[in-house]
Design a protein around this motif. Structure first.
Motif, PDB file in Angstrom:
ATOM      1  N   GLU A 261     -11.248   7.703   3.184  1.00 24.26           N
ATOM      2  CA  GLU A 261     -11.935   8.673   4.016  1.00 24.26           C
ATOM      3  C   GLU A 261     -11.755   8.333   5.493  1.00 24.26           C
ATOM      4  O   GLU A 261     -11.971   7.203   5.918  1.00 24.26           O
ATOM      5  CB  GLU A 261     -13.422   8.673   3.649  1.00 24.26           C
ATOM      6  N   GLY A 262     -11.322   9.316   6.286  1.00 18.82           N
ATOM      7  CA  GLY A 262     -11.211   9.105   7.728  1.00 18.82           C
ATOM      8  C   GLY A 262      -9.888   8.521   8.191  1.00 18.82           C
ATOM      9  O   GLY A 262      -9.700   8.321   9.378  1.00 18.82           O
ATOM     10  N   LEU A 263      -8.982   8.239   7.273  1.00 16.02           N
ATOM     11  CA  LEU A 263      -7.681   7.697   7.647  1.00 16.02           C
ATOM     12  C   LEU A 263      -6.579   8.526   7.006  1.00 16.02           C
ATOM     13  O   LEU A 263      -6.705   8.952   5.861  1.00 16.02           O
ATOM     14  CB  LEU A 263      -7.523   6.256   7.159  1.00 16.02           C
ATOM     15  N   SER A 264      -5.494   8.744   7.758  1.00 14.32           N
ATOM     16  CA  SER A 264      -4.362   9.402   7.109  1.00 14.32           C
ATOM     17  C   SER A 264      -3.643   8.384   6.240  1.00 14.32           C
ATOM     18  O   SER A 264      -3.808   7.175   6.426  1.00 14.32           O
ATOM     19  CB  SER A 264      -3.432  10.035   8.136  1.00 14.32           C
ATOM     20  N   PRO A 265      -2.860   8.872   5.273  1.00 12.81           N
ATOM     21  CA  PRO A 265      -2.262   7.972   4.283  1.00 12.81           C
ATOM     22  C   PRO A 265      -1.526   6.800   4.919  1.00 12.81           C
ATOM     23  O   PRO A 265      -0.831   6.965   5.921  1.00 12.81           O
ATOM     24  CB  PRO A 265      -1.274   8.879   3.541  1.00 12.81           C
ATOM     25  N   VAL A 266      -1.709   5.641   4.346  1.00  8.18           N
ATOM     26  CA  VAL A 266      -1.124   4.419   4.884  1.00  8.18           C
ATOM     27  C   VAL A 266      -0.032   3.908   3.943  1.00  8.18           C
ATOM     28  O   VAL A 266      -0.262   3.784   2.744  1.00  8.18           O
ATOM     29  CB  VAL A 266      -2.210   3.332   5.054  1.00  8.18           C
ATOM     30  N   ASP A 267       1.152   3.665   4.491  1.00 11.79           N
ATOM     31  CA  ASP A 267       2.207   2.980   3.747  1.00 11.79           C
ATOM     32  C   ASP A 267       2.464   1.661   4.452  1.00 11.79           C
ATOM     33  O   ASP A 267       2.762   1.642   5.648  1.00 11.79           O
ATOM     34  CB  ASP A 267       3.495   3.813   3.750  1.00 11.79           C
ATOM     35  N   LEU A 268       2.324   0.575   3.716  1.00 14.82           N
ATOM     36  CA  LEU A 268       2.472  -0.721   4.364  1.00 14.82           C
ATOM     37  C   LEU A 268       2.842  -1.763   3.313  1.00 14.82           C
ATOM     38  O   LEU A 268       2.304  -1.772   2.224  1.00 14.82           O
ATOM     39  CB  LEU A 268       1.140  -1.109   5.032  1.00 14.82           C
ATOM     40  N   THR A 269       3.811  -2.597   3.683  1.00 17.68           N
ATOM     41  CA  THR A 269       4.167  -3.716   2.810  1.00 17.68           C
ATOM     42  C   THR A 269       3.974  -5.010   3.578  1.00 17.68           C
ATOM     43  O   THR A 269       4.504  -5.165   4.673  1.00 17.68           O
ATOM     44  CB  THR A 269       5.638  -3.614   2.360  1.00 17.68           C
ATOM     45  N   VAL A 270       3.182  -5.904   3.006  1.00 17.12           N
ATOM     46  CA  VAL A 270       3.027  -7.231   3.604  1.00 17.12           C
ATOM     47  C   VAL A 270       3.731  -8.213   2.683  1.00 17.12           C
ATOM     48  O   VAL A 270       3.398  -8.307   1.505  1.00 17.12           O
ATOM     49  CB  VAL A 270       1.544  -7.610   3.753  1.00 17.12           C
ATOM     50  N   ARG A 271       4.718  -8.899   3.244  1.00 19.26           N
ATOM     51  CA  ARG A 271       5.511  -9.803   2.406  1.00 19.26           C
ATOM     52  C   ARG A 271       4.723 -11.073   2.091  1.00 19.26           C
ATOM     53  O   ARG A 271       3.768 -11.406   2.797  1.00 19.26           O
ATOM     54  CB  ARG A 271       6.805 -10.158   3.135  1.00 19.26           C
ATOM     55  N   PRO A 272       5.150 -11.788   1.053  1.00 19.47           N
ATOM     56  CA  PRO A 272       4.483 -13.058   0.755  1.00 19.47           C
ATOM     57  C   PRO A 272       4.559 -13.981   1.963  1.00 19.47           C
ATOM     58  O   PRO A 272       5.567 -14.007   2.654  1.00 19.47           O
ATOM     59  CB  PRO A 272       5.298 -13.633  -0.409  1.00 19.47           C
TER      60      PRO A 272
ATOM     61  N   LEU B 166       0.865  -1.175   0.000  1.00 21.00           N
ATOM     62  CA  LEU B 166       0.000   0.000   0.000  1.00 21.00           C
ATOM     63  C   LEU B 166       0.899   1.222   0.000  1.00 21.00           C
ATOM     64  O   LEU B 166       1.745   1.387   0.885  1.00 21.00           O
ATOM     65  CB  LEU B 166      -0.896   0.030   1.243  1.00 21.00           C
ATOM     66  N   GLU B 167       0.751   2.068  -1.023  1.00 17.73           N
ATOM     67  CA  GLU B 167       1.596   3.261  -1.120  1.00 17.73           C
ATOM     68  C   GLU B 167       0.733   4.497  -0.961  1.00 17.73           C
ATOM     69  O   GLU B 167      -0.098   4.790  -1.816  1.00 17.73           O
ATOM     70  CB  GLU B 167       2.305   3.290  -2.487  1.00 17.73           C
ATOM     71  N   LYS B 168       0.934   5.207   0.151  1.00 16.22           N
ATOM     72  CA  LYS B 168       0.179   6.431   0.426  1.00 16.22           C
ATOM     73  C   LYS B 168      -1.314   6.219   0.172  1.00 16.22           C
ATOM     74  O   LYS B 168      -1.985   7.051  -0.425  1.00 16.22           O
ATOM     75  CB  LYS B 168       0.697   7.588  -0.436  1.00 16.22           C
ATOM     76  N   LEU B 169      -1.794   5.093   0.635  1.00 18.76           N
ATOM     77  CA  LEU B 169      -3.203   4.767   0.423  1.00 18.76           C
ATOM     78  C   LEU B 169      -4.073   5.654   1.311  1.00 18.76           C
ATOM     79  O   LEU B 169      -3.893   5.690   2.530  1.00 18.76           O
ATOM     80  CB  LEU B 169      -3.447   3.295   0.749  1.00 18.76           C
TER      81      LEU B 169
ATOM     82  N   PRO C 210     -13.773   3.861  -2.613  1.00 18.85           N
ATOM     83  CA  PRO C 210     -12.954   4.827  -3.352  1.00 18.85           C
ATOM     84  C   PRO C 210     -11.730   5.224  -2.524  1.00 18.85           C
ATOM     85  O   PRO C 210     -11.829   5.371  -1.303  1.00 18.85           O
ATOM     86  CB  PRO C 210     -13.892   6.020  -3.527  1.00 18.85           C
ATOM     87  N   HIS C 211     -10.595   5.378  -3.174  1.00 18.11           N
ATOM     88  CA  HIS C 211      -9.367   5.701  -2.447  1.00 18.11           C
ATOM     89  C   HIS C 211      -8.408   6.412  -3.379  1.00 18.11           C
ATOM     90  O   HIS C 211      -8.591   6.418  -4.596  1.00 18.11           O
ATOM     91  CB  HIS C 211      -8.723   4.408  -1.939  1.00 18.11           C
ATOM     92  N   SER C 212      -7.378   7.004  -2.805  1.00 14.74           N
ATOM     93  CA  SER C 212      -6.293   7.508  -3.642  1.00 14.74           C
ATOM     94  C   SER C 212      -5.006   6.857  -3.163  1.00 14.74           C
ATOM     95  O   SER C 212      -4.981   6.170  -2.149  1.00 14.74           O
ATOM     96  CB  SER C 212      -6.224   9.029  -3.555  1.00 14.74           C
ATOM     97  N   GLY C 213      -3.941   7.083  -3.889  1.00 16.66           N
ATOM     98  CA  GLY C 213      -2.707   6.356  -3.608  1.00 16.66           C
ATOM     99  C   GLY C 213      -2.708   5.067  -4.399  1.00 16.66           C
ATOM    100  O   GLY C 213      -3.612   4.838  -5.198  1.00 16.66           O
ATOM    101  N   ALA C 214      -1.674   4.243  -4.174  1.00 12.21           N
ATOM    102  CA  ALA C 214      -1.556   3.050  -5.003  1.00 12.21           C
ATOM    103  C   ALA C 214      -1.582   1.787  -4.161  1.00 12.21           C
ATOM    104  O   ALA C 214      -1.174   1.785  -3.001  1.00 12.21           O
ATOM    105  CB  ALA C 214      -0.264   3.104  -5.809  1.00 12.21           C
ATOM    106  N   ILE C 215      -2.111   0.731  -4.746  1.00 13.79           N
ATOM    107  CA  ILE C 215      -2.068  -0.591  -4.141  1.00 13.79           C
ATOM    108  C   ILE C 215      -1.512  -1.524  -5.203  1.00 13.79           C
ATOM    109  O   ILE C 215      -1.951  -1.477  -6.353  1.00 13.79           O
ATOM    110  CB  ILE C 215      -3.479  -1.082  -3.752  1.00 13.79           C
ATOM    111  N   ARG C 216      -0.537  -2.327  -4.808  1.00 11.69           N
ATOM    112  CA  ARG C 216      -0.072  -3.296  -5.800  1.00 11.69           C
ATOM    113  C   ARG C 216       0.185  -4.646  -5.165  1.00 11.69           C
ATOM    114  O   ARG C 216       0.434  -4.763  -3.960  1.00 11.69           O
ATOM    115  CB  ARG C 216       1.180  -2.785  -6.526  1.00 11.69           C
ATOM    116  N   LEU C 217       0.092  -5.633  -6.019  1.00 15.56           N
ATOM    117  CA  LEU C 217       0.354  -7.004  -5.624  1.00 15.56           C
ATOM    118  C   LEU C 217       1.517  -7.431  -6.502  1.00 15.56           C
ATOM    119  O   LEU C 217       1.354  -7.602  -7.702  1.00 15.56           O
ATOM    120  CB  LEU C 217      -0.887  -7.849  -5.900  1.00 15.56           C
ATOM    121  N   GLY C 218       2.712  -7.544  -5.922  1.00 16.60           N
ATOM    122  CA  GLY C 218       3.882  -7.738  -6.759  1.00 16.60           C
ATOM    123  C   GLY C 218       4.005  -6.549  -7.680  1.00 16.60           C
ATOM    124  O   GLY C 218       4.022  -5.406  -7.240  1.00 16.60           O
TER     125      GLY C 218
END
Lengths: 257, 266
Positions: free
Chosen positions: A54-65, A48-51, A91-99
């Protein structure tokens, strides 16, 4: 740990990029029902990159395999909203990726099959239980302590605990690459809680799935994860990191960075 | 043989019946006195107005007049479709979808009937075009209103189920499939019922009119059969189009259910 019966024994493809599966996983784990498309990461981290939701400040988080990260916080703090955003239901802004696969570039239904979200309460819309499933190995029913005939039952006959266990199977039948679990064992008796916990952690390990697990039970969080976050006042705080863990998921962590 | 003209006295006798009924309802405290009187007055005024307009149009046969009247009819029908929804689309979408689907079905079927089936010369002869279009619009409007109302209500009541299906990786179309099918059915069932009972309980209005007007019964019957088929297909195509378009509108481009912010209580 042969939890999934005897599916094809797949060897890990060498993933492109920086994903480095733990040695033990690479050699010994069986991968059930998994179709590996050439060029796709068989082991994908959930990032999760700067995800922003609404109601949450931006979240940066990496969950490994094969890693399970626990998420807690008072009710109404936004845990569910965060999970819904990750599976692109909010709805959200920022990026989410899987690999290397970005959410925005993937058709939404495909994304939701890869990033499996288990809501707190399951919904059933057909008459019979089996109509909600395409294909579930009989062994799965057995491991979940479910009646072998359960697929023929009408949904109305299920107890709430049976519904919850079936909801887990229904989700895993999609063979998701990441899991978002919203209190998966909240309404289960201790016996079934252990079954579901065991089933899920085993899936996470043998499939190398990245997992975000919402829980209010601190003992459970100790069992399933090493890393733990809390949402407080709209922010994500890390409350526990690494260290030797007595958890079941610990095996999956050895060998990772 | 032609119609026996009605005098103002004839109509007054019928009106006095309604007045007696209204007074009775006052006595029974049905709270219908005012609505009934207003509705009766409206019927008289609206139909007289239509009579004046039709008289003028029949005397000045021109496609532009026909076009103008058709558009007014379409607009009123589309507004009525919106008015009948308990939960309707925001921002002109309700009106737009209703108008588009009625335009597509009623107008094209009327055009087909005028040019190919009945072969009216010229095609815009208002004696044929306006009643045909009116009957089609009225029935299509009913079907669309029923179908859309069912769609939005069911989607609202079952929104958690629809979301579950999306979460499990179904497409928006799969997730709304059952609801959409039910909605289309509920829009179509009245006309199917009307066709299966036609003539057995009551004579359809148009046929009655033609017979009163002196047409031979078999001619009136043939016209009525034609109209029934036109209405059934117009209602069907219109309802399917409207329900499909609206069901797409329930979801955004990332296939999330957006009924809560795209629809409002009417």
């Amino acid at each position: 740990m042969d939890f999934f019966g005897d599916p094809c024994t797949a060897s890990w493809q060498t993933p492109k990029g920086d994903v480095n599966p733990p040695d033990r996983l690479r050699h010994s784990y069986r991968v059930p029902l998994r179709i590996t498309v050439a060029g796709e990461d068989p082991l994908a981290e959930l990032v999760l990159e700067k995800l922003e939701v609404e109601g949450l400040s931006p979240v940066d988080l990496t969950v490994r395999p094969a890693e399970c990260v626990a998420l807690t916080g008072p009710s109404g703090s936004g845990k569910t909203r965060l999970l819904r955003a990750v599976c692109d239901m909010e709805p959200h802004s920022g990026a989410i990726r899987l690999g290397e696969t970005y959410c925005e570039q993937t058709p939404a239904p495909l994304w939701r099959r890869r990033v499996g979200f288990l809501p707190t309460e399951s919904r059933w819309w057909k008459e019979a239980v089996g109509e909600h499933f395409r294909d579930v190995p009989e062994k799965w029913l057995d491991r979940m302590g479910l009646d072998p005939e359960v697929m023929q039952w009408p949904v109305s006959r299920l107890s709430s605990g049976e519904r919850q266990r079936l909801a887990v199977l229904r989700l895993l039948a999609n063979v998701p690459d990441a899991l978002l679990l919203d209190e998966p064992t909240a309404n289960l008796d201790p016996n079934n809680r252990d079954r579901v916990e065991f089933f899920l952690t085993d899936y996470i390990q043998s499939n190398g799935a990245a997992c975000l697990w919402v829980s209010h039970d601190s003992e459970q969080m100790d069992r399933i994860s090493r890393r733990c976050y809390e949402i407080r006042d709209g922010r994500l705080f890390q409350v526990r990191e690494g260290g030797p863990s007595n958890g079941r998921a610990a095996a999956a962590d050895t060998g990772s960075r | 043989m032609s119609v026996i003209p009605l005098t103002p006295l004839d109509l007054s006798i019928a009106a006095s019946l309604v007045l007696v009924l209204a007074l009775l309802s006052l006595h029974l405290r049905l709270r219908l006195f005012r609505p009934m009187v207003v509705a009766a007055v409206r019927t008289t005024a609206q139909l007289l107005l239509v009579g004046i307009v039709l008289k003028a149009v029949f005397e000045n046969v021109h496609p532009a007049w026909l076009g103008l009247i058709s558009i007014v009819m379409l607009g009123v029908a589309a507004r009525e479709v919106g008015r009948r929804q308990k939960l309707r689309m925001k921002g002109g979408w309700g009106f737009g979808v209703g108008a588009a689907s009625m335009f597509l079905s009623s107008f094209s079927i009327t055009a087909l009937a005028l040019t190919v089936i009945v072969q009216v010369e010229p095609w815009y002869r208002p004696q044929y075009a306006i009643p045909l279009l009116g009957m089609l619009l009225g029935n299509t409007m009913n079907g669309i209103a029923l179908g859309l109302d069912r769609l939005s209500q069911s989607a609202w009541e079952q929104r958690e189920i629809v979301e579950s299906r999306l979460i499990l990786g179904q497409t928006w179309s799969q997730a709304i499939d059952d609801i959409r099918r039910d909605s289309i059915r509920s829009g179509l069932i009245p006309i199917v019922n009307a066709m299966s009972i036609a003539g057995l309980v009551s004579l359809p209005g148009m046929m009655t009119g033609q017979i009163l007007g002196g047409s031979p019964p078999m001619e009136a019957v043939k016209y009525q059969i034609l109209i029934m088929f036109l209405i059934a297909s117009g209602t069907g195509f219109g309802t399917i189009f409207a329900v499909w378009t609206s069901s797409r509108r329930l979801f955004d481009e990332r296939q999330r259910l957006r009924i809560e912010d795209r629809f409002q209580r009417g």
